[in-house]
Scaffold this motif. Structure first.
Motif, short mmCIF file in Angstrom:
data_model
loop_
_atom_site.label_atom_id
_atom_site.label_comp_id
_atom_site.label_asym_id
_atom_site.label_seq_id
_atom_site.Cartn_x
_atom_site.Cartn_y
_atom_site.Cartn_z
N GLY A 225 0.94 -1.36 -0.28
CA GLY A 225 0.05 -0.37 -0.36
C GLY A 225 1.01 1.23 -0.02
N ASN A 226 -0.02 1.95 0.11
CA ASN A 226 1.13 3.70 0.04
C ASN A 226 1.84 4.35 1.38
OD1 ASN A 226 -0.22 4.61 -2.43
ND2 ASN A 226 -2.12 4.95 -1.41
N LEU A 227 2.94 4.60 1.37
CA LEU A 227 3.15 4.90 2.28
C LEU A 227 4.81 6.48 2.26
CD1 LEU A 227 6.71 3.13 3.07
CD2 LEU A 227 6.80 5.37 3.45
N TYR A 228 4.20 7.26 3.75
CA TYR A 228 4.39 8.32 3.11
C TYR A 228 6.10 8.68 5.01
CZ TYR A 228 4.84 13.57 5.28
OH TYR A 228 6.04 13.82 5.52
N THR A 229 6.68 9.04 4.76
CA THR A 229 7.51 9.65 5.50
C THR A 229 8.58 10.95 5.90
OG1 THR A 229 9.04 8.65 7.08
CG2 THR A 229 9.37 8.06 4.50
N LYS A 230 7.70 11.15 6.80
CA LYS A 230 8.46 12.50 7.03
C LYS A 230 9.79 12.96 6.60
CE LYS A 230 8.93 17.18 9.68
NZ LYS A 230 8.33 17.16 10.65
N ASN A 231 10.70 11.78 7.46
CA ASN A 231 12.23 12.42 7.12
C ASN A 231 12.64 10.96 6.42
OD1 ASN A 231 11.93 14.49 8.81
ND2 ASN A 231 13.08 13.31 10.67
N ASN A 232 13.59 9.85 6.26
CA ASN A 232 14.37 9.18 5.96
C ASN A 232 13.37 7.51 6.09
OD1 ASN A 232 16.32 10.53 5.60
ND2 ASN A 232 16.68 10.73 7.38
N LEU A 233 13.54 6.89 4.81
CA LEU A 233 12.93 5.59 4.19
C LEU A 233 14.46 4.86 4.67
CD1 LEU A 233 11.31 3.38 4.44
CD2 LEU A 233 11.51 3.39 1.92
N LYS A 234 14.42 4.64 5.84
CA LYS A 234 16.44 3.96 5.74
C LYS A 234 16.34 2.28 6.10
CE LYS A 234 20.37 5.24 8.68
NZ LYS A 234 20.73 6.28 9.97
N LEU A 235 16.91 1.35 5.57
CA LEU A 235 17.61 0.41 5.40
C LEU A 235 18.83 0.14 5.92
CD1 LEU A 235 14.61 0.68 4.26
CD2 LEU A 235 15.40 -2.32 3.48
N GLY A 236 19.60 -0.69 7.20
CA GLY A 236 20.60 -0.79 7.31
C GLY A 236 21.03 0.48 8.48
N ASP A 237 22.25 -0.01 9.72
CA ASP A 237 21.86 0.61 10.40
C ASP A 237 23.74 0.37 10.78
OD1 ASP A 237 22.65 1.90 12.86
OD2 ASP A 237 20.50 1.98 13.55
N THR A 238 23.93 1.60 10.39
CA THR A 238 25.23 1.49 10.92
C THR A 238 25.76 1.36 12.75
OG1 THR A 238 26.22 2.75 8.90
CG2 THR A 238 27.66 2.75 10.25
N ALA A 239 25.33 2.02 12.86
CA ALA A 239 25.46 2.06 14.85
C ALA A 239 25.65 0.60 15.27
CB ALA A 239 24.31 3.26 15.58
N THR A 240 24.37 -0.34 14.21
CA THR A 240 23.49 -1.58 15.75
C THR A 240 24.54 -2.40 14.44
OG1 THR A 240 21.75 -1.61 14.32
CG2 THR A 240 21.74 -0.80 16.39
N ASN A 241 25.07 -2.05 13.17
CA ASN A 241 25.93 -2.99 12.59
C ASN A 241 24.59 -3.93 12.32
OD1 ASN A 241 28.62 -3.27 10.85
ND2 ASN A 241 28.67 -5.35 12.62
N ALA A 242 23.74 -3.66 12.00
CA ALA A 242 22.67 -4.86 10.96
C ALA A 242 23.47 -5.07 9.74
CB ALA A 242 21.06 -4.29 11.23
N THR A 243 23.04 -5.92 9.57
CA THR A 243 23.36 -5.81 7.80
C THR A 243 22.19 -6.96 6.77
OG1 THR A 243 24.23 -7.90 7.73
CG2 THR A 243 26.20 -5.86 8.10
N GLY A 244 22.06 -7.11 5.63
CA GLY A 244 20.96 -7.88 4.77
C GLY A 244 19.82 -7.68 5.66
N LEU A 245 19.50 -6.60 5.48
CA LEU A 245 17.97 -6.24 6.00
C LEU A 245 17.32 -6.39 4.51
CD1 LEU A 245 18.61 -2.98 8.04
CD2 LEU A 245 18.41 -5.53 9.09
N LYS A 246 15.92 -6.63 4.70
CA LYS A 246 15.21 -6.44 3.53
C LYS A 246 13.88 -5.92 3.93
CE LYS A 246 17.16 -10.90 2.43
NZ LYS A 246 16.59 -12.87 2.19
N MET A 247 13.54 -5.64 2.64
CA MET A 247 12.05 -4.89 2.77
C MET A 247 11.45 -4.80 1.62
SD MET A 247 11.07 -1.58 3.24
CE MET A 247 10.84 -1.09 5.32
#
Length: 723
Positions: A225-247
Motif C-alpha cells: 500500500g501507500n507509504l509516507y515518511t516525513k524524514n528518511n526511509l532507511k534500511l541498514g544501521d551502521t550503529a547497530t551493525n545490522a546487515t542484509g536487511l530486506k524490505m
C-alpha cells in the motif's frame, strides 16, 4: 576578266561572339549565385526565426504550468475563507457558490496585478528578481466565462497573453493567445461527517520522522500500500551493525519520502508499484544506495536531489515509465538548487541499470563540494564547483582542477602553507594569463595535438580557491578549480575535454570500478553530459547534453506541480510553503489536541462494529512524544488503525496490521512485519466519532479539510497565433 574569290577574315566577329557568350554566362551565373545566396540567407533567417519561435512557444508552456500553481493557491485561499463562514452558510450549494466566487476574485487579483505576468514567468523559469528575463510577457483582459457546469467549474480567460522572445542574434518571435484556466470547485463536504473522502485512507504507513529497518538478516518487512515518511526511509544501521536487511513495498502509487531513500550495509529493497500513471510512484528528496545495498524498483521516480551510488557490489535496478530528477535551475548561484544528477562516489563492482526505464530526465548538474571549504574565491560559487555532467564519477573530477600548465609556481593541489608562501597574500600571481593546456604528447596516430584553450569556457575570475582538510583535519590542502561561465560552458568543456587525449588517463580510471555497469534509459534528457560504461567489454560512451531544454524544463515544472498538488491533497490543510517542508502529521491529518488528551504510556485498545464487520483501533500516547517509544512486543493481528503519538518500535516477529499505522515520531522495525493497507477498514472506523475526533475535518473534534488534487486545475490555449 577572270573572277576572283574574296576571302574574309571572321576572327574578330568570332571573338566578339565568344566574349558575348561569356558575359551572358557570367550574368546568368551571377544571378544564380545571387539567388542561391539569397535562398541560403533566407533559410538561415528562417532557421533562426524558427529557433526563436520554439523558445517563445516553450515559454508559453512554462507559464501554463505556473498558472496552474497560482490557481491551486487561489483554490486553497477560497477554501480557507469558506470554512470560516461554514456554519453561517445553510446549504451545500451556497457553500460551493461562496467557494467559487472567492476563487474567481483571488485568481483575477493575482494575475491582474501590475507586473504579474513577468513575475509569474520568473517563477516558472526559476529566476530571481535580478536574473535576466529574455521573454517579455504581458496579459490582456482577465474575465470569467460561463462553464458547462457553472456551479462546479470556474473558467477564467486571460485574453491576448503575449510572449515575445528576442534571441541574441536579434531575431524576434511573438506569440499571442488566450489562456483559459479551468478550476473544478470541489465538494466542500467531502471528507466530513459520514461522507468520507480522505486521501490518507489507502496508506499502509504514515510516519512523522524516520522509517527505519534494523531487523536481523534474513527477515523481511513487507508493506503493501501507500507509504509516507516525513524524514528518511532507511534500511541498514551502521550503529547497530545490522546487515542484509530486506524490505518489500508493493502497490505503492504514492511512496512519499520527505528526505532520503537510504540503503546501506547490504540492505535489499524491492519496490513493485504495478501499473502507474504520470506523477504516481516514488517521491524523494534524494536516493542513496551504498555499502553493497541493492535497490530493485518497478516504479516511477521523482527525485529532487541526486541518485548517489557508492561502495562495493552496490546495485540499482530501476524500471518504469520515467525517472525525473526535477530540481535544476539555470544560473543558480547555490548549486544545491541545481543538482538533480546521478553521482557515483568511490565504488567498485557496482551496477546502475536504468535500461528498463522509458524516460530518464535529469534537470541538474553534479558539483564538487566539501562541507569545510572556506568561502575564499568567487562568493557566488562558494557552495560548490560546477561540473559538466549529469551522470558523474567522482574519480574523474581532476579535469576541473586548474592544470599545472597554467600555474606560474607551485602545483595543484598544494598544502596550505605552500599556497600561502606562493601567493604571499594574493592569488593573482598563481596563474598565467593564457589558460592553455600544452599538449605536447602524440595522439593515437602519432600526431602532436594542438594546445587546448580554456578561455572560452571560463568566467572572468578564471578559478576559485577551496580548502579541504585531510588526515583527520591535521593537514589542510588548497585546491584551485576552474570557474565556468555557466552550466552550458561546463558541459561543453566536459565534452570537448573528453574528445582530446587529455581524457585518456581519466578513462583508465574507470577501471577502478572493476566489474561495473552503467546503463541509462531508452530515452535520455540531461542538462549536462552523462556517461555509460560496460567493464565486460571496456566500452565507454558519452550521452551529450540535450541541446534543447524545452523537454527538460517542462518535465521539471510538471514534476514540481504534481508534487505540490499531491501533497496539497494528502495533507488536508491550507498550505503556503513548499512541499519539502510539509508536516503531514502535525500540521495535516491529525488533531493533536485530542491525541494529546489520551492517557499516556499505555495501549488503549477498542473494537467497533460498522456495517456488520468488526474493526480494531489501537492508540498509544507517549508522555513525551519527542523522545518516547511505544514498543510492540506481541503480535497484534490488527484489522484497523494503530495510532501512536511518539515513536513506534515493532519488536514482534510476524506482527501483522491490516489497515493503517500512523506514528508521529517515526517507526523502527526490529522484527519481521507485514503491513497491508485496508481502505474499507479505515473508512469504516472513521465513521465512528470516537475515532474520527483524532483526525482533522472528521467527527465533532475535527477541523478544516480541503480536498484538493493536482487534477483540480487545467490550463489550455485558444485563439493561438504567431505574429
Amino acid at each position: 576578266m577572270e573572277g576572283k574569290s574574296i576571302l574574309k577574315n571572321n576572327k574578330g566577329a568570332s571573338l566578339i561572339l565568344v566574349i558575348g557568350c561569356v558575359a551572358l554566362l557570367s550574368v546568368v551565373g551571377s544571378m544564380l549565385l545571387l539567388v542561391t545566396m539569397n535562398n541560403r540567407e533566407m533559410k538561415e533567417l528562417e532557421r533562426k526565426a524558427q529557433q526563436t519561435f520554439y523558445e517563445a512557444d516553450s515559454s508559453s508552456d512554462e507559464l501554463a504550468g505556473q498558472l496552474a500553481i497560482v490557481a491551486e493557491d487561489a483554490l486553497k485561499l477560497a477554501f480557507a475563507d469558506m470554512m470560516v463562514e461554514y456554519s453561517q452558510i445553510s446549504n451545500k450549494a451556497d457553500r460551493e457558490s461562496r467557494y467559487a466566487e472567492f476563487f474567481k476574485e483571488a485568481f483575477k487579483q493575482k494575475v491582474s496585478a501590475s507586473g504579474a505576468a513577468s513575475a509569474i514567468m520568473r517563477d516558472a523559469l526559476g529566476l530571481g528578481l535580478t536574473d535576466a528575463l529574455d521573454v517579455d510577457v504581458t496579459f490582456g483582459t482577465v474575465s470569467e466565462e460561463t462553464a458547462p457546469a457553472a456551479n462546479q467549474t470556474k473558467v477564467i480567460r486571460i485574453q491576448d497573453a503575449t510572449f515575445t522572445y528576442t534571441a541574441s542574434n536579434g531575431s524576434q518571435a511573438k506569440i499571442t493567445t488566450d489562456i483559459c484556466v479551468s478550476a473544478i470547485i470541489p465538494d466542500v463536504e467531502a471528507g466530513m461527517g459520514d461522507s468520507i473522502k480522505c486521501d490518507f485512507t489507502d496508506f499502509a504507513l504514515i510516519t512523522g520522522a524516520d522509517t527505519a529497518s534494523v531487523i536481523n538478516s534474513g527477515e523481511t518487512v513487507k508493506i503493501d500500500g501507500n507509504l509516507y515518511t516525513k524524514n528518511n526511509l532507511k534500511l541498514g544501521d551502521t550503529a547497530t551493525n545490522a546487515t542484509g536487511l530486506k524490505m518489500e513495498i508493493l502497490n505503492a502509487k504514492k511512496l512519499l519520502v520527505g528526505k532520503e531513500l537510504l540503503l546501506e550495509k547490504s540492505a535489499n529493497l524491492k519496490i513493485n508499484s504495478g501499473s502507474l500513471s504520470g506523477g504516481e510512484g516514488v517521491w524523494a528528496s534524494g536516493v542513496t544506495v551504498a555499502d553493497g545495498g541493492t535497490l530493485t524498483a518497478n516504479s516511477n521516480f521523482y527525485v529532487a536531489d541526486d541518485l548517489t551510488v557508492s561502495g562495493t557490489n552496490t546495485k540499482v535496478f530501476i524500471s518504469g515509465n520515467e525517472y525525473i530528477g526535477y530540481s535544476g535551475i539555470t544560473g543558480a548561484a547555490d548549486l544545491s538548487a541545481a543538482n538533480s544528477a546521478i553521482t557515483i562516489n568511490t565504488a567498485k563492482n557496482i551496477t546502475i541499470d536504468l535500461s528498463g526505464t522509458t524516460n530518464l530526465v535529469l534537470n541538474g548538474s553534479s558539483y564538487i563540494h566539501d562541507a569545510i571549504w572556506s568561502t575564499l574565491g568567487d562568493a557566488s560559487n562558494k557552495l560548490g564547483i560546477l561540473q559538466g555532467e549529469s551522470v558523474a564519477y567522482k574519480d574523474m573530477q581532476s579535469m576541473y582542477l586548474v592544470p599545472g600548465e597554467c600555474l606560474k609556481t607551485g602545483h595543484n593541489p598544494m598544502t596550505k602553507s605552500e599556497y600561502e608562501a606562493a601567493t604571499n597574500g594574493g592569488v593573482s600571481c598563481m596563474v598565467t594569463d593564457s589558460f592553455m593546456y600544452d599538449l605536447d604528447h602524440p595522439d593515437a596516430f602519432g600526431n602532436i595535438t594542438a594546445s587546448f584553450s580554456l578561455a572560452p569556457y571560463l568566467a572572468d575570475s578564471k578559478y576559485v580557491v577551496r580548502h579541504v582538510k585531510l588526515d583527520g583535519g591535521v593537514t589542510e590542502f588548497v585546491y584551485l578549480y576552474l570557474n565556468f561561465k555557466d552550466e552550458n560552458a561546463a558541459q561543453k568543456y566536459f565534452a570537448d575535454y573528453m574528445a582530446t587525449d587529455l581524457a585518456i588517463p581519466l578513462k583508465k580510471q574507470l577501471n577502478n570500478m572493476g566489474a561495473s555497469t552503467i546503463k541509462l534509459a531508452q530515452n535520455n534528457y540531461t542538462l549536462a553530459n552523462a556517461f555509460n560504461f560496460d567493464s565486460s567489454s571496456s566500452t565507454y560512451g558519452i550521452q551529450e547534453a540535450t541541446t534543447s531544454f524545452t523537454k527538460l524544463s517542462t518535465n521539471s515544472l510538471l514534476a514540481k506541480r504534481r508534487q505540490k498538488g499531491l501533497f496539497t491533497s494528502f495533507r488536508m490543510n491550507t498550505i503556503s510553503s513548499e512541499p519539502d517542508s510539509y508536516d503531514i502529521i502535525n500540521d495535516g491529518i491529525l488533531n493533536m489536541t485530542e491525541l494529546g488528551a489520551v492517557a499516556t504510556n499505555t495501549w488503549v485498545k477498542e473494537s467497533y462494529t460498522v456495517d456488520g464487520s468488526t474493526y480494531n483501533f489501537w492508540i498509544y500516547n507517549c508522555s513525551d512524544p519527542a523522545t518516547g517509544v511505544a514498543e510492540l512486543t506481541s503480535n497484534p493481528n490488527l484489522n484497523g488503525i494503530m495510532l501512536v503519538n511518539g515513536k513506534l518500535k515493532i519488536n514482534a516477529t510476524g506482527a501483522t496490521v491490516n489497515g493503517l499505522v500512523i506514528a508521529t515520531g517515526g517507526v523502527e522495525f526490529v522484527s519481521q512485519t507485514n503491513l497491508t493497507s485496508n481502505k474499507t477498514a479505515v473508512e469504516a472506523l472513521l465513521k465512528k466519532d470516537e475515532v474520527a475526533k483524532y483526525f482533522k475535518g472528521l467527527g465533532t473534534g475535527g477541523g478544516a479539510t480541503p480536498y484538493l488534487s493536482s487534477e483540480a486545475v487545467t490550463v489550455s490555449f485558444e485563439n493561438w497565433h504567431k505574429n
